[in-house]
Design a protein around this motif. Structure first.
Motif, PDB file in Angstrom:
ATOM      1  N   TYR A 182       5.555   7.707   0.234  1.00 15.76           N
ATOM      2  CA  TYR A 182       5.935   7.079  -1.026  1.00 15.76           C
ATOM      3  C   TYR A 182       7.452   7.002  -1.155  1.00 15.76           C
ATOM      4  CZ  TYR A 182       2.018   5.864  -3.999  1.00 15.76           C
ATOM      5  OH  TYR A 182       0.961   5.208  -4.568  1.00 15.76           O
ATOM      6  N   TYR A 213       1.195   9.390  -8.624  1.00 18.04           N
ATOM      7  CA  TYR A 213       1.023   8.318  -7.638  1.00 18.04           C
ATOM      8  C   TYR A 213       0.745   8.912  -6.259  1.00 18.04           C
ATOM      9  CZ  TYR A 213       2.520   4.512 -10.733  1.00 18.04           C
ATOM     10  OH  TYR A 213       2.580   3.577 -11.739  1.00 18.04           O
ATOM     11  N   GLN A 216      -0.336   1.727 -12.448  1.00 17.78           N
ATOM     12  CA  GLN A 216      -1.290   2.525 -13.212  1.00 17.78           C
ATOM     13  C   GLN A 216      -1.394   2.035 -14.654  1.00 17.78           C
ATOM     14  OE1 GLN A 216      -0.117   6.660 -13.001  1.00 17.78           O
ATOM     15  NE2 GLN A 216      -0.715   6.871 -10.848  1.00 17.78           N
ATOM     16  N   HIS A 260      -5.719   3.388 -11.305  1.00 13.91           N
ATOM     17  CA  HIS A 260      -4.666   3.485 -10.295  1.00 13.91           C
ATOM     18  C   HIS A 260      -4.939   2.374  -9.290  1.00 13.91           C
ATOM     19  CE1 HIS A 260      -1.692   5.399  -7.640  1.00 13.91           C
ATOM     20  NE2 HIS A 260      -2.521   5.137  -6.650  1.00 13.91           N
ATOM     21  N   ASN A 315       6.882   3.744  -6.953  1.00 14.90           N
ATOM     22  CA  ASN A 315       5.532   3.267  -6.640  1.00 14.90           C
ATOM     23  C   ASN A 315       5.422   2.434  -5.376  1.00 14.90           C
ATOM     24  OD1 ASN A 315       6.953   1.125  -7.829  1.00 14.90           O
ATOM     25  ND2 ASN A 315       5.081   0.164  -8.550  1.00 14.90           N
TER      26      ASN A 315
END
Length: 353
Positions: A230, A210, A248, A258, A234
């Motif tokens: 981040y 991610y 994703q 993504h 997520n």
């Protein structure tokens, strides 16, 4: 005579790892790891090289990383890199893993489409990239109708308040990726989908993938004064609050989706009438109110949404030599068929009631 192979991997927020090696009879040989990382004691570098030498070249990155970890004595300190990073560099040397610049990238600017078509295009374009019929692509969404896009594994009745959905005429669609619900009115968020080959994230954990795939957007936000980061797994946030989230989906043909949505100018009062956002979901976020969890980019930047979108596209194109592209008639037709047979059907929407 075996030819020498070379692979490099820059750790997100860390150091560069370089691996030179050969392959003899299907096994790694002459392995030499280098880079601008820190390692204590010095002798551990020889342990890493020995751990990799003789391993099957077809071994996945996780197994290579495990072999490195097992070979290192207690007390060894890897600073700025990891066993996983070395394994990724090896896989790149073997052409099993790829880097951004190994691909030709396309960018599709925001195009107003029904939300169900936007969702269907995620499946179509991920499949096209996996099949090699389209370059890896960054596509920005646009839409007119007020919508909620729920995650693949979410329950309709648990996520949505029927009274709010009816009151505001909300179009509800289920997407193919996991994650949480997206409340989307025209112009109130920034949404993009990245269609890529899984080789780009070969060896990365799901969590690391991610951050890796959104490094360019963090740079774009930084260029307009937003320091984003981040929050595992997520969520994308700043020190002023959450601004977005990612999801994703990986397909069997090697394609990968993504998907990211960031809030620009969310009507929080309306959102909490449409979405059921329970206390359990908020309990590990350090807040009691969903309104406080979403902090729009408009307030943080003072910039028009179009300007933020333009900066994102410029940043991506400059970093990865990306070219402008458009949706083809075939892709739009395929998405339309998927809306009729899947994304626009009660069976798909209510597969988890």
């Amino acid at each position: 005579m075996a030819s020498e192979l070379h692979g490099e991997y820059k750790v997100h927020g860390g150091k560069l790892v370089v691996v030179d090696l050969e392959v003899a009879d299907g096994l790694l040989a002459g392995v030499s790891v280098s880079g601008d990382f820190f390692l204590e004691p010095d002798e551990a570098l020889a342990d890493i090289n020995r751990a990799l030498t003789g391993l099957p070249a077809e071994l996945p990155a996780t197994a290579m990383a495990d072999a490195i970890t097992a070979a290192l004595p207690d007390g060894v300190v890897l600073f700025g890199f990891s066993a996983q990073a070395v394994a990724i560099a090896v896989r790149r040397a073997l052409a099993k893993a790829s880097s951004w610049l190994d691909h030709e990238w396309d960018v599709i600017a925001p195009t107003v489409l029904p939300t169900a078509v936007n969702v269907a295009l995620d499946e179509v374009l991920t499949g096209e990239v996996g099949a090699g019929r389209r370059n890896p692509t960054l596509r920005f969404w646009d839409w007119d109708e007020p919508s909620v896009v729920i995650g693949s594994f979410q329950s309709v009745r648990n996520e949505l308040d029927p009274a709010g959905v009816e009151k505001y005429g909300i179009q509800v669609v289920r997407r193919i990726s996991g994650g949480g619900a997206m409340f989307m009115e025209a112009g109130n968020c920034i949404t993009y989908s990245l269609y890529l080959l899984q080789s780009l994230v070969d060896g990365l954990t799901f969590e690391d993938s991610y951050k890796f795939l959104d490094s360019w957007v963090m740079a774009a936000l930084e260029s307009i004064g937003v320091q984003a980061f981040y929050v595992p797994l997520n969520d994308i946030a700043t020190d002023q609050g959450k601004i977005g989230g990612a999801a994703q989906k990986r397909l069997s043909n090697g394609g990968m989706l993504h998907h990211v949505t960031m809030s620009y100018d969310i009507d929080a009062d309306k959102m909490v009438q449409v979405l059921r956002i329970g206390q359990e979901k908020l309990s590990d976020k350090g807040t009691r109110s969903a309104k406080k969890r979403v902090d729009p980019l408009r307030r943080q930047t003072g910039l028009p949404r179009a300007e933020i979108l333009a900066r994102m596209m410029e940043t991506f194109a400059a970093r990865y030599n990306a070219s402008p592209s458009k949706l083809t008639e075939q892709e739009l037709s395929a998405a339309g068929r998927l809306v009729e047979t899947k994304f626009g059907t009660p069976a798909w929407l209510n597969r988890i009631p």
